[in-house]
Design a protein around this motif. Structure first.
Motif, PDB file in Angstrom:
ATOM      1  N   ARG A 103       0.859  -1.177   0.000  1.00 40.90           N
ATOM      2  CA  ARG A 103       0.000   0.000   0.000  1.00 40.90           C
ATOM      3  C   ARG A 103       0.892   1.223   0.000  1.00 40.90           C
ATOM      4  NH1 ARG A 103      -5.177   1.313   3.741  1.00 40.90           N
ATOM      5  NH2 ARG A 103      -6.086  -0.194   2.357  1.00 40.90           N
ATOM      6  N   HIS A 104       0.612   2.141  -0.862  1.00 34.21           N
ATOM      7  CA  HIS A 104       1.463   3.304  -0.983  1.00 34.21           C
ATOM      8  C   HIS A 104       1.322   4.191   0.243  1.00 34.21           C
ATOM      9  CE1 HIS A 104       2.288   3.184  -5.559  1.00 34.21           C
ATOM     10  NE2 HIS A 104       2.440   2.026  -4.981  1.00 34.21           N
ATOM     11  N   SER A 105       2.362   4.970   0.436  1.00 36.73           N
ATOM     12  CA  SER A 105       2.411   5.810   1.621  1.00 36.73           C
ATOM     13  C   SER A 105       1.218   6.749   1.695  1.00 36.73           C
ATOM     14  CB  SER A 105       3.702   6.608   1.630  1.00 36.73           C
ATOM     15  OG  SER A 105       3.804   7.376   0.448  1.00 36.73           O
ATOM     16  N   CYS A 106       0.753   7.152   0.534  1.00 36.58           N
ATOM     17  CA  CYS A 106      -0.355   8.099   0.516  1.00 36.58           C
ATOM     18  C   CYS A 106      -1.597   7.522   1.191  1.00 36.58           C
ATOM     19  CB  CYS A 106      -0.701   8.512  -0.918  1.00 36.58           C
ATOM     20  SG  CYS A 106      -1.244   7.139  -1.947  1.00 36.58           S
ATOM     21  N   LEU A 126     -13.470   9.610 -12.033  1.00 34.76           N
ATOM     22  CA  LEU A 126     -12.198   9.155 -12.582  1.00 34.76           C
ATOM     23  C   LEU A 126     -12.227   9.171 -14.108  1.00 34.76           C
ATOM     24  CD1 LEU A 126      -9.383   8.031 -12.031  1.00 34.76           C
ATOM     25  CD2 LEU A 126     -10.373   5.741 -11.992  1.00 34.76           C
ATOM     26  N   LEU A 127     -13.312   8.697 -14.653  1.00 34.22           N
ATOM     27  CA  LEU A 127     -13.432   8.651 -16.109  1.00 34.22           C
ATOM     28  C   LEU A 127     -13.374  10.050 -16.701  1.00 34.22           C
ATOM     29  CD1 LEU A 127     -13.888   6.885 -18.593  1.00 34.22           C
ATOM     30  CD2 LEU A 127     -16.332   7.076 -18.215  1.00 34.22           C
ATOM     31  N   ARG A 128     -14.099  10.928 -16.096  1.00 32.78           N
ATOM     32  CA  ARG A 128     -14.120  12.301 -16.620  1.00 32.78           C
ATOM     33  C   ARG A 128     -12.751  12.953 -16.489  1.00 32.78           C
ATOM     34  NH1 ARG A 128     -18.590  14.327 -18.523  1.00 32.78           N
ATOM     35  NH2 ARG A 128     -20.636  13.545 -17.867  1.00 32.78           N
ATOM     36  N   TYR A 129     -12.113  12.718 -15.367  1.00 28.25           N
ATOM     37  CA  TYR A 129     -10.813  13.348 -15.163  1.00 28.25           C
ATOM     38  C   TYR A 129      -9.798  12.844 -16.180  1.00 28.25           C
ATOM     39  CZ  TYR A 129      -6.363  14.720 -13.243  1.00 28.25           C
ATOM     40  OH  TYR A 129      -5.109  15.247 -13.107  1.00 28.25           O
ATOM     41  N   GLY A 138      -5.919  13.086 -18.953  1.00 23.43           N
ATOM     42  CA  GLY A 138      -4.979  11.983 -18.924  1.00 23.43           C
ATOM     43  C   GLY A 138      -4.611  11.686 -17.487  1.00 23.43           C
ATOM     44  N   HIS A 139      -3.960  10.571 -17.275  1.00 24.38           N
ATOM     45  CA  HIS A 139      -3.706  10.240 -15.871  1.00 24.38           C
ATOM     46  C   HIS A 139      -2.456  10.916 -15.336  1.00 24.38           C
ATOM     47  CE1 HIS A 139      -0.496   7.446 -16.889  1.00 24.38           C
ATOM     48  NE2 HIS A 139      -1.271   6.906 -17.786  1.00 24.38           N
ATOM     49  N   GLY A 140      -1.442  11.127 -16.205  1.00 24.90           N
ATOM     50  CA  GLY A 140      -0.207  11.712 -15.708  1.00 24.90           C
ATOM     51  C   GLY A 140       0.360  10.907 -14.564  1.00 24.90           C
ATOM     52  N   CYS A 141       0.615  11.578 -13.468  1.00 21.34           N
ATOM     53  CA  CYS A 141       1.117  10.893 -12.281  1.00 21.34           C
ATOM     54  C   CYS A 141      -0.071  10.324 -11.507  1.00 21.34           C
ATOM     55  CB  CYS A 141       1.903  11.861 -11.413  1.00 21.34           C
ATOM     56  SG  CYS A 141       2.445  11.152  -9.859  1.00 21.34           S
ATOM     57  N   TRP A 142      -0.088   9.038 -11.397  1.00 21.04           N
ATOM     58  CA  TRP A 142      -1.250   8.400 -10.782  1.00 21.04           C
ATOM     59  C   TRP A 142      -1.467   8.856  -9.347  1.00 21.04           C
ATOM     60  CZ3 TRP A 142      -5.138   6.467 -13.169  1.00 21.04           C
ATOM     61  CH2 TRP A 142      -4.982   5.832 -14.388  1.00 21.04           C
ATOM     62  N   SER A 143      -0.377   9.121  -8.671  1.00 18.83           N
ATOM     63  CA  SER A 143      -0.525   9.476  -7.261  1.00 18.83           C
ATOM     64  C   SER A 143      -1.264  10.796  -7.080  1.00 18.83           C
ATOM     65  CB  SER A 143       0.849   9.543  -6.600  1.00 18.83           C
ATOM     66  OG  SER A 143       1.644  10.493  -7.265  1.00 18.83           O
ATOM     67  N   SER A 144      -1.240  11.622  -8.118  1.00 16.31           N
ATOM     68  CA  SER A 144      -1.932  12.901  -8.003  1.00 16.31           C
ATOM     69  C   SER A 144      -3.352  12.853  -8.553  1.00 16.31           C
ATOM     70  CB  SER A 144      -1.140  13.985  -8.740  1.00 16.31           C
ATOM     71  OG  SER A 144      -1.053  13.666 -10.108  1.00 16.31           O
ATOM     72  N   VAL A 145      -3.667  11.757  -9.219  1.00 15.97           N
ATOM     73  CA  VAL A 145      -4.993  11.646  -9.848  1.00 15.97           C
ATOM     74  C   VAL A 145      -6.137  11.736  -8.838  1.00 15.97           C
ATOM     75  CG1 VAL A 145      -6.531  10.033 -11.036  1.00 15.97           C
ATOM     76  CG2 VAL A 145      -4.266  10.499 -11.954  1.00 15.97           C
ATOM     77  N   PRO A 146      -6.092  10.954  -7.761  1.00 17.54           N
ATOM     78  CA  PRO A 146      -7.253  10.986  -6.857  1.00 17.54           C
ATOM     79  C   PRO A 146      -7.525  12.369  -6.296  1.00 17.54           C
ATOM     80  CG  PRO A 146      -5.429   9.719  -5.911  1.00 17.54           C
ATOM     81  CD  PRO A 146      -5.088   9.963  -7.354  1.00 17.54           C
ATOM     82  N   GLY A 198      -3.736   6.457  -5.479  1.00 19.29           N
ATOM     83  CA  GLY A 198      -3.449   6.472  -6.908  1.00 19.29           C
ATOM     84  C   GLY A 198      -3.387   5.085  -7.503  1.00 19.29           C
ATOM     85  N   LYS A 199      -2.884   4.199  -6.692  1.00 21.37           N
ATOM     86  CA  LYS A 199      -2.759   2.829  -7.166  1.00 21.37           C
ATOM     87  C   LYS A 199      -4.133   2.236  -7.466  1.00 21.37           C
ATOM     88  CE  LYS A 199      -0.010  -1.172  -5.919  1.00 21.37           C
ATOM     89  NZ  LYS A 199       0.999  -1.686  -4.979  1.00 21.37           N
ATOM     90  N   SER A 200      -5.056   2.529  -6.588  1.00 20.22           N
ATOM     91  CA  SER A 200      -6.411   2.026  -6.773  1.00 20.22           C
ATOM     92  C   SER A 200      -7.038   2.631  -8.030  1.00 20.22           C
ATOM     93  CB  SER A 200      -7.250   2.357  -5.546  1.00 20.22           C
ATOM     94  OG  SER A 200      -8.560   1.870  -5.687  1.00 20.22           O
ATOM     95  N   CYS A 201      -6.767   3.924  -8.238  1.00 16.11           N
ATOM     96  CA  CYS A 201      -7.304   4.594  -9.431  1.00 16.11           C
ATOM     97  C   CYS A 201      -6.732   3.969 -10.701  1.00 16.11           C
ATOM     98  CB  CYS A 201      -6.972   6.082  -9.401  1.00 16.11           C
ATOM     99  SG  CYS A 201      -7.819   6.995  -8.102  1.00 16.11           S
ATOM    100  N   ARG A 202      -5.442   3.733 -10.644  1.00 15.03           N
ATOM    101  CA  ARG A 202      -4.796   3.143 -11.807  1.00 15.03           C
ATOM    102  C   ARG A 202      -5.421   1.800 -12.145  1.00 15.03           C
ATOM    103  NH1 ARG A 202      -1.000  -0.633 -11.571  1.00 15.03           N
ATOM    104  NH2 ARG A 202       0.003  -1.157 -13.534  1.00 15.03           N
TER     105      ARG A 202
END
Length: 435
Positions: free
Chosen positions: A3-6, A25-28, A33-41, A50-54
């Motif tokens: 599990r990521h630190s976030c 998530l879909l709209r974003y 685009g997803h770019g850095c997944w950790s910043s997506v959520p 972010g991992k879950s989003c990915r």
DNA sequence: AATTGGCACAACCGCCTAAAG
DNA sequence: TCTTTAGGCGGTTGTGCCAAT
């Protein structure tokens, strides 16, 4: 790092995704685009890591997913590939566009393993069960750590024991003498243009010093092939596959996120060439724009796919075409910068006239692939309703080519786009129609 | 009608690797 | 060189559905 630190910093949601979360998530990702997944959520307003989003995007939301049951051919191909690759699901998935590694893994564990056992084939070694039982060297007992070490040190993804078994037993028992037909197929594969180094660095690399490394046929797990569908598909898969193995044994340049992972990482002169029957490959389902026209050029018995890089991009080089950047910069335009405008325009109006390579959000919703997902409630209800309520929506579309053609018929696309985009897709569809 | 077992699917967990600081 | 962080992958678990009992 499970599990990521976030995930520890704040209380994040776990478990099933709600339709609202999916929509966010879909709209974003559609817009930015997803770019850095950790910043997506955070940017998408989700209480997820972010991992879950990915994972959600890759396994569920991305529009090029093929839903529904696996065809017999798909199942056969999975079995073939598993015989070569072992449990390297992501690489197996790379040969089945629209299918995720998770999906294939589930299918294997729940269904295919059982089927093989019923056929008397050991699903681990792909050898007859009787042979495995007598052998005593049960692959099932291979320690996990040992297998992991073998993965990192070997190139074909099988444990060293497995490799040795395949190369030494299968090869010399089944190939060199008894299975001349299959042997000749592999020989033909070799003689028709594949770089031998690809094999030596890739799937067919020998682990046994007692066998000459140029005896490539000899290191191929041939035994199961007679049970499966045409081995030419496997050969094609391998020929597409092996060049992307690095020395570490891990593949690179394979972007499974978009289901287009067979695009080579390094493409000199911006040309993608798939030697041999590219049956294991399908081009990205995203519609190529004028700058990226897929062409099929029959050369001997092989087919070549060529991508024309945009002359004005200054990026007609290997770097641009390397995996994700290839899509992020070009073909997969809906995923990034174009999507921003696309989404805004979609919100303002549904005016037609967008270019093929710059689909507007409503056009994107006409994509049969997304609709396929939507029809199975894989898309948030509000989006699905949006799709269904569109007068141009026709759930019967079965191909991107048909979809494109209809876009033109509806006056939603200029003919110039249809000529370069749809025609190429139609050609691809025809050529790949036998899959 | 309630229970049970099998199945399919989604999601999480833990490990590995690479990149960045 | 070491540590931290993030992406990716494979294994495993949780959950809901459905048919059989």
């Amino acid at each position: 790092m499970g599990r990521h630190s976030c995930c520890y910093k704040q209380k994040l949601r776990k478990g099933l995704w709600s339709p609202e979360e999916d929509e966010k998530l879909l709209r974003y990702i559609t817009q930015y685009g997803h770019g850095c997944w950790s910043s997506v959520p955070k940017l998408a307003g989700l209480q997820r890591c972010g991992k879950s989003c990915r994972l959600r995007w890759i396994n569920y939301l991305r529009p090029d997913l093929k839903r529904g049951t696996f065809s017999q051919e798909e199942e056969d191909l999975i079995i073939e590939l598993h015989a070569v690759l072992g449990n390297r699901w992501s690489q197996i998935a790379a040969q089945l566009p629209g299918r995720t590694d998770n999906e294939i893994k589930n299918l294997w564990n729940s269904c295919l393993k059982k089927k093989l056992r019923q056929k008397g084939i050991d699903p681990v070694t792909h050898k007859p069960l009787s042979e495995v039982e007598h052998g005593g060297d049960d692959m099932n007992t291979t320690p996990k750590s040992q297998e992991r070490a073998a993965f990192s040190g070997s190139s074909n993804g099988l444990s060293q024991t497995q490799q040795a078994t395949n190369s030494e037993n299968n090869v010399f028992e089944h190939c060199s003498s008894s299975n001349a037909n299959t042997s000749s197929k592999i020989s033909n594969l070799m003689s028709s243009g594949l770089d031998k180094d690809c094999f030596q660095n890739g799937l067919l690399c020998s682990t046994s010093s007692s066998h000459p490394s140029d005896d490539l046929v000899g290191h191929f797990p041939l035994q199961p092939l007679s049970d499966y569908a045409s081995s030419s598909r496997l050969a094609a898969a391998i020929s597409n596959h092996s060049p992307w193995f690095g020395q570490s044994g891990k593949s690179f340049g394979m972007n499974t996120e978009f289901g287009c992972s067979t695009i080579p990482a390094i493409i000199p002169h911006s040309t993608i060439s798939f030697h041999h029957d590219p049956v294991g490959y399908r081009p990205p389902m995203t519609v190529p724009n004028d700058n990226y026209c897929f062409k099929s050029l029959p050369v001997d018995d092989s087919r070549y796919w060529e991508v024309n890089a945009p002359s004005n991009s200054g990026a007609g080089n290997a770097e641009l075409l390397s995996s994700s950047s290839y899509f992020e910069n070009s073909v997969f335009s809906w995923g990034l910068e174009n999507c921003n405008a696309m989404g805004k325009e979609a919100e303002m109006n549904n005016s037609p006239g967008g270019h093929v390579g710059e689909m507007k959000l409503p056009d994107y919703f006409h994509n049969p692939l997304l609709i396929g997902a939507a029809s199975q409630h894989q898309v948030p209800q509000s989006l699905y309703n949006e799709i269904k309520s569109d007068p141009h929506f026709d759930p019967n579309y079965s191909s991107s080519a048909a979809w494109l053609q209809n876009q033109q018929d509806q006056g939603l696309l200029p003919s110039s786009d249809i000529s370069s985009g749809a025609k190429n897709i139609q050609r691809l569809t025809a050529l790949l129609g036998h899959i």
